[in-house]
Design a protein around this motif. Structure first.
Motif, PDB file in Angstrom:
ATOM      1  N   PHE A  74      -2.350   4.648   7.006  1.00  0.00           N
ATOM      2  CA  PHE A  74      -2.689   3.264   6.681  1.00  0.00           C
ATOM      3  C   PHE A  74      -1.774   2.311   7.440  1.00  0.00           C
ATOM      4  CE2 PHE A  74      -2.201  -0.641   4.354  1.00  0.00           C
ATOM      5  CZ  PHE A  74      -3.451  -0.916   3.840  1.00  0.00           C
ATOM      6  N   ASP A 129      -7.618  10.319   3.155  1.00  0.00           N
ATOM      7  CA  ASP A 129      -7.229   9.050   3.778  1.00  0.00           C
ATOM      8  C   ASP A 129      -5.725   9.001   4.004  1.00  0.00           C
ATOM      9  OD1 ASP A 129      -9.862   8.286   3.611  1.00  0.00           O
ATOM     10  OD2 ASP A 129      -9.588   6.958   1.894  1.00  0.00           O
ATOM     11  N   TYR A 130      -5.324   8.578   5.192  1.00  0.00           N
ATOM     12  CA  TYR A 130      -3.898   8.459   5.502  1.00  0.00           C
ATOM     13  C   TYR A 130      -3.733   7.568   6.731  1.00  0.00           C
ATOM     14  CZ  TYR A 130      -4.211  12.013   9.277  1.00  0.00           C
ATOM     15  OH  TYR A 130      -4.520  12.714  10.411  1.00  0.00           O
ATOM     16  N   LEU A 147      -7.128   2.494   8.764  1.00  0.00           N
ATOM     17  CA  LEU A 147      -6.666   3.803   8.293  1.00  0.00           C
ATOM     18  C   LEU A 147      -7.444   4.904   8.992  1.00  0.00           C
ATOM     19  CD1 LEU A 147      -8.658   5.178   5.543  1.00  0.00           C
ATOM     20  CD2 LEU A 147      -8.553   2.697   5.405  1.00  0.00           C
ATOM     21  N   ALA A 204       0.847  -1.187   0.000  1.00  0.00           N
ATOM     22  CA  ALA A 204       0.000   0.000   0.000  1.00  0.00           C
ATOM     23  C   ALA A 204       0.883   1.238   0.000  1.00  0.00           C
ATOM     24  CB  ALA A 204      -0.916   0.005   1.226  1.00  0.00           C
ATOM     25  N   LEU A 246      -5.321   6.601  -0.743  1.00  0.00           N
ATOM     26  CA  LEU A 246      -4.520   5.402  -0.540  1.00  0.00           C
ATOM     27  C   LEU A 246      -4.692   4.464  -1.726  1.00  0.00           C
ATOM     28  CD1 LEU A 246      -5.315   4.867   3.231  1.00  0.00           C
ATOM     29  CD2 LEU A 246      -3.101   5.518   2.274  1.00  0.00           C
ATOM     30  N   SER A 263      -5.420  13.560  -0.039  1.00  0.00           N
ATOM     31  CA  SER A 263      -4.658  12.337   0.187  1.00  0.00           C
ATOM     32  C   SER A 263      -5.548  11.127  -0.073  1.00  0.00           C
ATOM     33  CB  SER A 263      -4.108  12.292   1.614  1.00  0.00           C
ATOM     34  OG  SER A 263      -3.370  11.114   1.832  1.00  0.00           O
ATOM     35  N   GLN A 323       0.604   5.954  -0.443  1.00  0.00           N
ATOM     36  CA  GLN A 323      -0.247   7.126  -0.334  1.00  0.00           C
ATOM     37  C   GLN A 323      -0.009   8.052  -1.517  1.00  0.00           C
ATOM     38  OE1 GLN A 323      -0.255   8.574   3.707  1.00  0.00           O
ATOM     39  NE2 GLN A 323      -0.584  10.675   3.062  1.00  0.00           N
TER      40      GLN A 323
END
Length: 400
Positions: A129, A126-127, A141, A91, A104, A102, A93
């Protein structure tokens, strides 16, 4: 520890599934592939190495780069690659710091030609993770909805579908997910300076959110009984002193590993054998970061393994990158930079000896190094530039 050549034959056998690099027929062994298509940009060497070439480089006593692939690139900048616990998934970013966006992206298998975008909701940020422990396809996340001050934790059991696990207001950070063998999921995260815990199974909630202790950036141990975390200490009304502790969830006791004085600490990470912990530390103020490693025992002074290390200034990373043997920690350092080029560095935990590994110098300003935790062939992911965007690269070494 050197790896035998048979591990490289496994890699070569798998690569045709990625996709064609022509090889001189005279250099091929009987039955060797002569039409390998990576489906990705081969940065180094110009052609995919033959079996004879791999044999030569594996026999070298020094650690060398065998191959560099640009795994993914676009017009966007990318950050923070992270391998799953089984080393089969990756995964990372995609972010625009200026625009405060942001997303993923996930390779659900490293053989996939393209990563999947986790969320297509244009407004979702989203961040943070992190893959789950004891369930390599699961993950958690943090999501921020624009215009709101709250952050919510999301969870996926199967690597496909996500569900929201927190509901009320509050700022939540650094989620860490653990799956017990009886099917119970356990989630810890920071909320307002406390480490929170909640649990559930397929039938529903088991433990409502409960504060375990003061702290931040919790990391599960493999047995699920301990947490590695950071705690702030207040002196003279200032919370600028940091400790690194291990909390035993059975005894509810805490073991002090490191006590910082006028120092900031971030991103603690267990070694794979969980006998040591590594983290970034620096003196308060705009000072260089260094990597500090401590044995998991009370009041151990530990040692500094890397100075002026490259640390992501915009996002909290996974932490120092351990190789699978727990023998060394890998990183980049400003001390070793040559203009915009930074070689790979590995510091031996016992001796402190430093290993320097070069790769093509056209790859510049790297950061966010991650090491595959299971691959027999040393495989490392990082983000860097060949041109304007910050792309995702994979580098393969001959041995550790």
């Amino acid at each position: 520890m050197r790896r035998g050549f048979h591990h490289w034959t496994v890699l070569i056998a798998a690569l045709p599934l990625w996709g064609a690099v022509s090889l001189p027929a005279a250099d091929l062994l009987p039955g060797e592939f002569d039409d390998i298509d990576l489906g990705r940009t081969l940065v180094y060497p110009e052609r995919f190495p033959t079996v004879r070439q791999c044999r030569e480089i594996v026999r070298k006593p020094e650690i060398c780069t065998v191959m560099v692939i640009r795994m993914f690139g676009s017009r966007d900048n990318h950050y923070l690659p992270i391998f799953s616990g089984d080393g089969r998934r990756l995964a990372f970013q995609r972010s625009d710091v200026q625009a405060k966006s942001s997303k993923l992206l996930l390779y659900k298998s490293l053989r996939d030609p393209e990563p999947a975008l986790l969320s297509r909701e244009s407004t979702a940020y989203d961040y943070m993770f992190r893959w789950g422990i004891n369930s390599p396809s699961s993950f958690t996340l943090v999501r921020i909805d624009p215009g709101k001050t709250s952050t919510q934790i999301y969870f996926s059991a199967d690597g496909e579908n996500t569900e929201q696990k927190t509901l009320d207001t509050g700022r939540r950070l650094f989620p860490a997910l653990y799956r017990r063998t009886d099917g119970i999921w356990r989630l810890v995260y920071e909320q307002d300076g406390r480490v929170m815990h909640q649990a559930w199974n397929a039938k529903g909630p088991i433990d409502s959110p409960l504060a375990l202790t003061r702290g931040s950036a919790p990391r599960w141990s493999d047995d699920g009984y301990r947490l590695l975390l950071i705690q702030e200490r207040e002196r003279r009304g200032k919370a600028d002193f940091y400790d690194v502790v291990v909390r035993n969830l059975r005894s509810e006791k805490e073991q002090l590993l490191f006590s910082g004085e006028n120092e900031t600490v971030r991103s603690p990470s267990w070694s794979h054998d969980e006998r040591s912990a590594a983290f970034y530390v620096r003196n308060t103020g705009d000072r260089p970061w260094r990597i500090h490693v401590c044995p998991v025992q009370e009041h151990s002074p530990g040692k500094t393994l890397g100075n002026d290390v490259v640390v992501n200034p915009n996002f909290e990373s996974e932490g120092p990158a351990w190789e699978p043997s727990s023998r060394r920690v890998w990183f980049f350092s400003h001390e070793r930079r040559r203009q915009a080029y930074y070689p790979l560095l590995a510091a031996d935990v016992e001796s402190g000896a430093l290993t320097v590994v070069d790769y093509p110098r056209k790859i510049t300003t790297p950061m966010d190094l991650a090491v595959n935790p299971t691959s027999a062939v040393p495989e490392m992911a990082f983000v860097a530039h060949v041109g304007l965007p910050q792309d995702l690269f994979l580098v393969f070494l001959n041995h550790y």
